[in-house]
Design an enzyme around this catalytic site. Structure first.
Site, PDB file in Angstrom:
ATOM      1  N   VAL A   1      39.587  29.537  36.066  1.00 13.08           N
ATOM      2  CA  VAL A   1      38.348  29.673  36.838  1.00 13.08           C
ATOM      3  C   VAL A   1      37.843  28.303  37.289  1.00 13.08           C
ATOM      4  CG1 VAL A   1      35.945  30.446  36.785  1.00 13.08           C
ATOM      5  CG2 VAL A   1      37.734  31.822  35.683  1.00 13.08           C
TER       6      VAL A   1
ATOM      7  N   ALA B   1      23.529  26.015  51.631  1.00  8.33           N
ATOM      8  CA  ALA B   1      22.664  25.543  50.538  1.00  8.33           C
ATOM      9  C   ALA B   1      21.645  24.522  51.019  1.00  8.33           C
ATOM     10  CB  ALA B   1      23.516  24.943  49.424  1.00  8.33           C
TER      11      ALA B   1
ATOM     12  N   LYS C   1      30.622  36.361  29.308  1.00  2.00           N
ATOM     13  CA  LYS C   1      29.957  37.632  29.024  1.00  2.00           C
ATOM     14  C   LYS C   1      29.752  37.857  27.534  1.00  2.00           C
ATOM     15  CE  LYS C   1      33.320  37.791  31.126  1.00  2.00           C
ATOM     16  NZ  LYS C   1      34.538  37.685  31.932  1.00  2.00           N
TER      17      LYS C   1
ATOM     18  N   VAL D   1      29.964  39.376  34.957  1.00  2.00           N
ATOM     19  CA  VAL D   1      30.178  40.824  35.123  1.00  2.00           C
ATOM     20  C   VAL D   1      30.887  41.090  36.446  1.00  2.00           C
ATOM     21  CG1 VAL D   1      29.085  43.089  35.262  1.00  2.00           C
ATOM     22  CG2 VAL D   1      28.067  41.324  33.816  1.00  2.00           C
TER      23      VAL D   1
ATOM     24  N   GLY E   1      33.437  39.910  37.939  1.00  2.00           N
ATOM     25  CA  GLY E   1      34.034  38.801  38.693  1.00  2.00           C
ATOM     26  C   GLY E   1      33.333  38.501  39.996  1.00  2.00           C
TER      27      GLY E   1
ATOM     28  N   ILE F   1      32.376  40.446  42.475  1.00  2.00           N
ATOM     29  CA  ILE F   1      31.414  41.402  43.026  1.00  2.00           C
ATOM     30  C   ILE F   1      30.001  40.921  42.702  1.00  2.00           C
ATOM     31  CG2 ILE F   1      30.639  43.805  43.057  1.00  2.00           C
ATOM     32  CD1 ILE F   1      33.334  44.586  41.780  1.00  2.00           C
TER      33      ILE F   1
ATOM     34  N   GLY G   1      51.083  39.470  33.859  1.00  2.75           N
ATOM     35  CA  GLY G   1      49.897  38.623  33.753  1.00  2.75           C
ATOM     36  C   GLY G   1      48.582  39.385  33.888  1.00  2.75           C
TER      37      GLY G   1
ATOM     38  N   LYS H   1      30.038  43.418  29.191  1.00  6.32           N
ATOM     39  CA  LYS H   1      29.509  43.476  30.558  1.00  6.32           C
ATOM     40  C   LYS H   1      28.485  44.606  30.701  1.00  6.32           C
ATOM     41  CE  LYS H   1      33.888  41.634  32.289  1.00  6.32           C
ATOM     42  NZ  LYS H   1      35.262  42.040  32.674  1.00  6.32           N
TER      43      LYS H   1
END
Lengths: 448, 448
Positions: B14, B33, B105, B132, B134, B136, B187, B205
């Protein structure tokens, strides 16, 4: 802290929803917003109806300007609709220093640039979650949820009326005119359904999403708009046999590369693979698919219209504004997701492309004479134009007229090509003596 | 304005995604931003790997505390995972006045109350969109998009590993153990898959979503957790014949009424009607359905894991924080959607219910002797318990053993009942001499 005071301009279907949901869920909403949110003034031409909805504790007037002039009102909610008086009132509310919430997609798609500039100059917010896809928080997802991403394309079922009609046409094998009447009877279509069935409403919404996705100004005048009124039941059936559904999609697609840098902004009936989730969105429901470089494909589904679903979006905006009313403008999300001063340059770099530049694949239906060599002629013309064929479906001949002459439907799915190229090829095919009726052309998107 | 400075704790899957997406899309992100966002410091035990990802312009250290101690760092992104060192580091970062973004989480579901209290005291933000589902933006939808609503229930496919396994079991008719090995090879499952296949990850989650939906504290210790390891291929097939799919759902449901006021918080394999959109979410994809009083049903779909989808969520949090870093705490969205001081009272009014209080319908599979009267006995026991039957499927008898004795599967779908009542009824049925094996019980939700 005293409640934030809201004035409603219009308390019809959506306005009643806003009023009722704010009342019913006032405790939960206060727990979220950190402050009460109260409708204290309502303007509606039908003062009696407004009083019946809002009760005795709310000031009801028939002059919207009285709401705007009230110094106690913090937020004006515009629910009148259309480009006319609504535009004047929104600009007057901004000039009076009010924050504005609107569900008016037509207004923003056409006059958004002027409205956001005025709001920016006054330091007020203009929020419009309800303008696209009703209760689905798609504006928030695009403006805030996907800020990491370079968005590639958006494709949405963003008009419930047409999706209801297309679902019924497919389910029941009925023609457009019959289903439209049923939809009007059931309240899914308005007495004058033009904006819905001609794709204008979807194009307003797609225009707003294109701006937020790509950081360009709203440019409704450059949108390509085609409705569902010409769609034949036969094409829905043939599409089904080939594994596709036909949906009216609002599409905003970023194009970059050697051929064209720009944005396709288009609304039209579209073949999409039946196995995609969005192909299975039925009835008056809405859904939007977003393809973006980091997150990949995401989809947002829900009710795109109706009193309380739309109110849900309006109130979410009220909560956001309540929280940020006393904050500096820099703490707020830009109106169209990107800093306003960057939009003009982006518009120059990423123009909305003319239809002839669209790149998509096609479904073609040709009514042809059932003679040897017809398929060879047609496919020869396509090959000559550099258009490659993905699939062909030739129906058995059906007898028409006397003297043993027969006709048949020839269905062709093409691979992606330039729309200008396809227009030329269709003109050539149309000129063939064995092509007996106007050729039907429906765009096709794989959405993967 | 100078860029906001971000320190990453951990630059594995990540973390690399966060670094790469911030680099690749820096111009678009800055346009949104209003300020640049730069990773200027990275801590990772594997300094070489970290240097290879982050390049020469980023300070790489092997001590996370050096990042927290750096006064130039505005935001600390915790991507270590687990409850141990991650908790200490998040609390230290908060104590040092840093804003925190985490994808953890487990940490928030178990220690969220302590962490949010510490953050509130220091006036810093703790953001966790990536925790929670990923990529979305479901946290944003729940915290901000649906603020008008009283949320009734949430049901989500929120663990990609188990959804991949269940999809493969159904598609290929394979058993759990076989598919798990394949998932590990590809994987999609980790070497130690316990947290995924036993439902713990989904329960973390679901716990976070329950808090945000209902305005209660995180209470992972009260979640009911059942994984997919006991699920037989036969049940997937029978469910299919009855028009259902089996998915591992994380469910948070508000119950109110005469019987019980509270929240059901549960993760378990669940039969859902095959025609629902969420039943058609396949492979490692995630989707969350939310039922709320004003908006009705909405659904959010996308990738629930992976480097860049998760990075998309982390960076969305970074953009939000960048915008609000200099704002007052009251301008920010509360950590768990509701004002923190209101959570304790809500917990008392809306306790997490024990499993015996769940109200749901059931799929039962009984291995029974193929004798006259068995169905009457079983259905008689259910009737006696006040459980009404929705559907029965009795398979043809299959021969087992010698002497002509036969067995068969008896499948029963019930209407909604209390879980405690069902437990008693199952115990009684299990005691019947004609019931030859442990009874399989899978909960069923209509999700409409």
């Amino acid at each position: 802290m005293k409640p934030i005071q809201v004035g409603l301009l219009g308390i019809g279907t959506v306005g009643s929803g806003v009023f009722n949901v704010l009342q019913r869920n006032q405790e939960e909403i206060r727990r979220r917003a950190g402050r009460g949110i109260e409708v204290t003034m309502v303007a509606d031409l039908d003062v009696e109806r407004a009083r019946a909805v809002a009760g005795a504790n709310v000031q009801v007037v028939n002059d919207a300007r009285a709401v705007i002039a009230n110094p106690d009102i913090d937020i004006v909610v515009e629910l009148i609709g259309g480009y006319g008086i609504a535009k004047a009132l929104v600009l007057e509310a901004i000039a009076a220093g009010k924050h504005v919430v609107t569900a008016n997609k037509a207004l923003l798609a056409v006059h958004g640039t002027e409205i956001f500039a005025a709001a920016s100059a006054k330091g007020v917010m203009v929020a419009f979650e309800a303008a696209v896809a009703g209760g689905i928080p798609i504006i928030k997802a695009l403006r805030e949820g996907l800020t990491a991403n370079r968005i590639q394309w958006i494709a949405g079922i963003i008009n419930g009326t047409t999706n209801f009609i297309l679902s019924e046409m497919r389910d029941k094998g009925l023609d457009f005119d019959v289903v439209l009447k049923e939809a009007q009877r059931l309240g899914y279509a308005e007495a004058d359904p033009t904006f819905d069935i001609e794709g204008v409403d979807a194009a307003h919404k797609a225009t707003i999403m294109s701006a937020i996705a790509f950081g360009i100004p709203v440019q409704f005048d450059k949108a390509y708009v085609e409705g569902i009124t010409q769609l034949a039941g036969a094409d829905i059936k043939y599409a089904e046999q080939l594994g596709y559904r036909i949906k009216l999609l609002g599409i905003a697609k970023r194009r970059s590369g050697a051929d064209a840098d720009g944005v396709e902004l288009r609304v039209h009936p579209t073949l999409i693979p039946a196995k995609r989730l969005i192909a299975n969105v039925e009835g008056a429901m809405n859904a939007v698919v977003v393809q973006a470089d980091a997150v990949g494909t995401t989809l947002y589904y829900g009710k795109g219209a109706g009193s309380e679903p739309t109110a849900s979006a309006v109130i979410a905006d009220l909560v956001d504004i309540t929280r940020l009313a006393s904050a500096d403008p820099e703490h707020r999300v830009p109106y169209l997701a990107f800093q306003p001063h960057t939009l003009d340059k982006a518009q120059a770099q990423l123009p909305v492309l003319p239809a002839s530049e669209f790149a998509t694949s096609y479904y073609l239906r040709l009514r042809v004479a059932d003679q040897a060599g017809v398929l060879a002629k047609v496919t020869g013309l396509l090959a000559g134009a550099g258009i490659s064929i993905d699939a062909v479906l030739q129906r058995e001949a059906d007898e028409v007229g006397g003297e043993g002459s027969t006709q048949t439907d020839l269905i062709i799915l093409t691979h992606e090509t330039r729309e200008g190229t396809m227009n030329d090829a269709i003109a050539q095919m149309q000129a063939l003596p064995t092509v007996l009726a106007p050729i039907t052309r429906i765009r096709k998107e794989e959405l993967n």
